[in-house]
Design a protein around this motif. Sequence first.
Motif, PDB file in Angstrom:
ATOM      1  N   ILE A 227       0.900  -1.122   0.095  1.00  0.00           N
ATOM      2  CA  ILE A 227       0.023  -0.008  -0.062  1.00  0.00           C
ATOM      3  C   ILE A 227       0.997   1.317   0.272  1.00  0.00           C
ATOM      4  N   ASN A 228       0.792   2.048  -0.845  1.00  0.00           N
ATOM      5  CA  ASN A 228       1.479   3.258  -1.143  1.00  0.00           C
ATOM      6  C   ASN A 228       0.769   4.414  -0.603  1.00  0.00           C
ATOM      7  N   SER A 229      -0.589   4.622  -0.674  1.00  0.00           N
ATOM      8  CA  SER A 229      -1.102   5.526  -0.028  1.00  0.00           C
ATOM      9  C   SER A 229      -2.785   5.397   0.358  1.00  0.00           C
ATOM     10  N   ILE A 230      -3.280   5.895   1.231  1.00  0.00           N
ATOM     11  CA  ILE A 230      -4.654   6.103   1.468  1.00  0.00           C
ATOM     12  C   ILE A 230      -5.275   7.392   1.671  1.00  0.00           C
ATOM     13  N   LYS A 231      -6.309   7.517   0.818  1.00  0.00           N
ATOM     14  CA  LYS A 231      -7.201   8.855   0.839  1.00  0.00           C
ATOM     15  C   LYS A 231      -8.693   8.687   0.991  1.00  0.00           C
ATOM     16  N   PRO A 232      -9.101   9.457   1.873  1.00  0.00           N
ATOM     17  CA  PRO A 232      -8.523  10.507   2.948  1.00  0.00           C
ATOM     18  C   PRO A 232      -8.058   9.691   3.989  1.00  0.00           C
ATOM     19  N   LEU A 233      -7.181  10.579   4.662  1.00  0.00           N
ATOM     20  CA  LEU A 233      -6.468  10.043   5.700  1.00  0.00           C
ATOM     21  C   LEU A 233      -7.646   9.985   7.118  1.00  0.00           C
TER      22      LEU A 233
ATOM     23  N   ILE B 142     -13.070   5.558   0.097  1.00  0.00           N
ATOM     24  CA  ILE B 142     -11.580   6.088   0.451  1.00  0.00           C
ATOM     25  C   ILE B 142     -10.909   5.319  -0.843  1.00  0.00           C
ATOM     26  N   GLN B 143      -9.879   5.734  -1.209  1.00  0.00           N
ATOM     27  CA  GLN B 143      -8.979   5.353  -2.172  1.00  0.00           C
ATOM     28  C   GLN B 143      -7.865   4.799  -1.495  1.00  0.00           C
ATOM     29  N   ILE B 144      -7.468   3.720  -2.115  1.00  0.00           N
ATOM     30  CA  ILE B 144      -6.045   2.950  -1.761  1.00  0.00           C
ATOM     31  C   ILE B 144      -5.427   2.814  -2.993  1.00  0.00           C
ATOM     32  N   HIS B 145      -4.126   3.177  -3.067  1.00  0.00           N
ATOM     33  CA  HIS B 145      -3.087   2.825  -4.004  1.00  0.00           C
ATOM     34  C   HIS B 145      -1.964   2.168  -3.870  1.00  0.00           C
TER      35      HIS B 145
END
Length: 130
Positions: free
Chosen positions: A108-114, A124-127
């Motif tokens: 997992i590189n990023s999760i938005k929003p925190l 939520i978005q998980i990249h």
Amino acid sequence: EAFTVKPDVASWDRNTTLTIRGNGMRFVTSCIFGDTNHSYPIIDASTNEVKCTVPAVSKFHPLPAISKAAFRLPILLGLENGIVPTKLEISYTAPIIDAYLAESQPVINSIKPLHGSSSGNEWIQIHGVG
């Protein structure tokens, strides 16, 4: 007297031909690995070297007591009048299972929003990769 063995690592699942170099090698009739009580004939011999085949682990009879994925066996040389120990060893290392290596874990590189609402119902978005 034996000085070197090449290769000094044998294949886990197929026979490996070894070259053992030393003095007086033309008198060697067989190779013995560990305490398997089985000798393996010389394939080729000269004054300074012999070639013999060390078996795959599955071909040892009886199987050596293996307690881990890597181990070493001493090399002994058979002569017409007995057995001579050497200071040489052959190593076996179990292969790493390819399926295990092929199976990758996601990163997992990023999760938005925190942050989000405690009531939920937000996207939520998980990249990442994998």
